[in-house]
Scaffold this motif. Sequence first.
Motif, PDB file in Angstrom:
ATOM      1  N   GLN A  72       0.822  -1.204   0.000  1.00  0.00           N
ATOM      2  CA  GLN A  72       0.000   0.000   0.000  1.00  0.00           C
ATOM      3  C   GLN A  72       0.857   1.256   0.000  1.00  0.00           C
ATOM      4  O   GLN A  72       0.533   2.250  -0.658  1.00  0.00           O
ATOM      5  N   GLU A  94       3.941   1.433  -1.219  1.00  0.00           N
ATOM      6  CA  GLU A  94       4.540   1.494  -2.548  1.00  0.00           C
ATOM      7  C   GLU A  94       3.553   2.092  -3.553  1.00  0.00           C
ATOM      8  O   GLU A  94       3.916   2.927  -4.386  1.00  0.00           O
ATOM      9  N   HIS A  95       2.299   1.651  -3.462  1.00  0.00           N
ATOM     10  CA  HIS A  95       1.281   2.138  -4.390  1.00  0.00           C
ATOM     11  C   HIS A  95       1.018   3.630  -4.173  1.00  0.00           C
ATOM     12  O   HIS A  95       0.886   4.402  -5.131  1.00  0.00           O
ATOM     13  N   LYS A  96       0.934   4.048  -2.921  1.00  0.00           N
ATOM     14  CA  LYS A  96       0.691   5.458  -2.610  1.00  0.00           C
ATOM     15  C   LYS A  96       1.780   6.356  -3.188  1.00  0.00           C
ATOM     16  O   LYS A  96       1.479   7.380  -3.839  1.00  0.00           O
ATOM     17  N   PHE A 152      -0.373  -1.416 -10.814  1.00  0.00           N
ATOM     18  CA  PHE A 152       0.045  -1.971  -9.532  1.00  0.00           C
ATOM     19  C   PHE A 152      -0.874  -3.109  -9.128  1.00  0.00           C
ATOM     20  O   PHE A 152      -2.088  -2.994  -9.213  1.00  0.00           O
ATOM     21  N   THR A 153      -0.290  -4.225  -8.695  1.00  0.00           N
ATOM     22  CA  THR A 153      -1.055  -5.378  -8.225  1.00  0.00           C
ATOM     23  C   THR A 153      -0.761  -5.611  -6.751  1.00  0.00           C
ATOM     24  O   THR A 153       0.393  -5.815  -6.376  1.00  0.00           O
ATOM     25  N   MET A 154      -1.788  -5.564  -5.943  1.00  0.00           N
ATOM     26  CA  MET A 154      -1.608  -5.778  -4.507  1.00  0.00           C
ATOM     27  C   MET A 154      -1.404  -7.269  -4.227  1.00  0.00           C
ATOM     28  O   MET A 154      -2.000  -8.115  -4.894  1.00  0.00           O
TER      29      MET A 154
END
Length: 215
Positions: free
Chosen positions: A58, A60-62, A152-154
């Motif tokens: 999360q 990294e995505h932010k 992006f893949t969580m």
Amino acid sequence: MKKESQNLKHKFNDILNEIGERRLQKIQEQRDADLDSLEKQKKKELSVEGKTAQQKAQIEHKFAMQEFKIKKQAAEAEDKIARRQFQRNKALKIAEIAINTAAAVMQALGSIPPPASFVVAGVSGAIGIAQAAMVASTKFQGTSGGIQPPNFTMPNVNDDTGADGNNNGTNNRTTSDDGTNVDDLINGPQTIMISQVEINDTRDEMANVQDVATI
């Protein structure tokens, strides 16, 4: 006279282009500073102990989205300046072709006896028109359109990884008092048996909800 006017336009355009280049440099410097600050902040948040793989993803995505916004905004600002430069250079080039074409036509008509002068003048005019059309057809190619948001893949929240992202190798399954595997009931495929009475009761409740909703 036209040549002198064109030279003045070129000098003025050079000044504007120089100002534009300075603005571009400031935009790039600010972008790089923002990205550097963002990277430091991301590393700081990721270095906090005890975060799960999901929490780290999360973060990294932010920061990936924030990085995308910074780059996108900078590229759009750069394109705005570059487009103006492109349009000015394009207009000056077309004007220069028109002046040179007119001079070539006049020279042909004044130095070559007819009817050859008409042929040479016509060819010079046609070449000038073709050159102007080629310049006019050129399109501005910006860079902001090529900057796309991150794909992006969580990670799977149901994996058995710890905060360090590594599998601890243990089987942490939970069972109920009757020996039923609770994890399988929650996460795994299951077959649910529903009686006709339960179906009828549910149908009646849905009908009541629908009656209330239509009031």
